[in-house]
Design an enzyme around this catalytic site. Sequence first.
Site, PDB file in Angstrom:
ATOM      1  N   GLY A   1      44.065  45.434  49.753  1.00  9.09           N
ATOM      2  CA  GLY A   1      45.320  44.751  49.441  1.00  9.09           C
ATOM      3  C   GLY A   1      45.423  44.522  47.949  1.00  9.09           C
ATOM      4  CB  CYS A   2      46.836  41.695  46.091  1.00 17.92           C
ATOM      5  SG  CYS A   2      46.943  41.024  44.434  1.00 17.92           S
TER       6      CYS A   2
END
EC number: 1.8.4.11
Length: 180
Positions: free
Chosen positions: A9-10
């Site tokens: 993800g981020c």
Amino acid sequence: MQTATLGGGCFWCTEAVFQTLNGVSQVTSGYMGGDLKHPTYMEICNGNTGHAEVIQIEFDESIISFHELLLVFFKTHNPTTLNRQGNDVGTQYRSVVFYENEDQKKQTEKMIADLTQQNIFDKPIMTEVSPTAEFYEAEDYHQNYFSNNQGKPYCAFVIQPKLNKFAADFRAKIKPELLE
């Protein structure tokens, strides 16, 4: 030193977690797995370049193993969502392990098989397992993001709770100087 490249993800969140691990000497945020040469953050944000937000980890295997890095990786993000982590949606946020060699590939595949067999998650693991590709370092303002921006709302409301949960689960793996 060994290298591992993970996308959970981020990269702001994953970078903050892995920087705390004893045996990890460097964590660099960047992009991997796409077609565009030298992509920028703005280019990968549209989800059309094929790149994932990743962290490239340099680690001392005599202190922390690749297997232990995988445990942290699978425990600190949701590997059951395709192209999504929380509110972040798009192929750039996919769960991915870019393996450096056959041993990393086998360890990753075994970890996924073991987690699946143990029913650790209530849905199938969607983590992509791919060979490393060209790594493009993210822009300077993405590096050490949490350390440099702790007062920002995203850090306070998204990253800090993730770090707190991580610290509760992996206290023995955190760099001793961070526990003081």
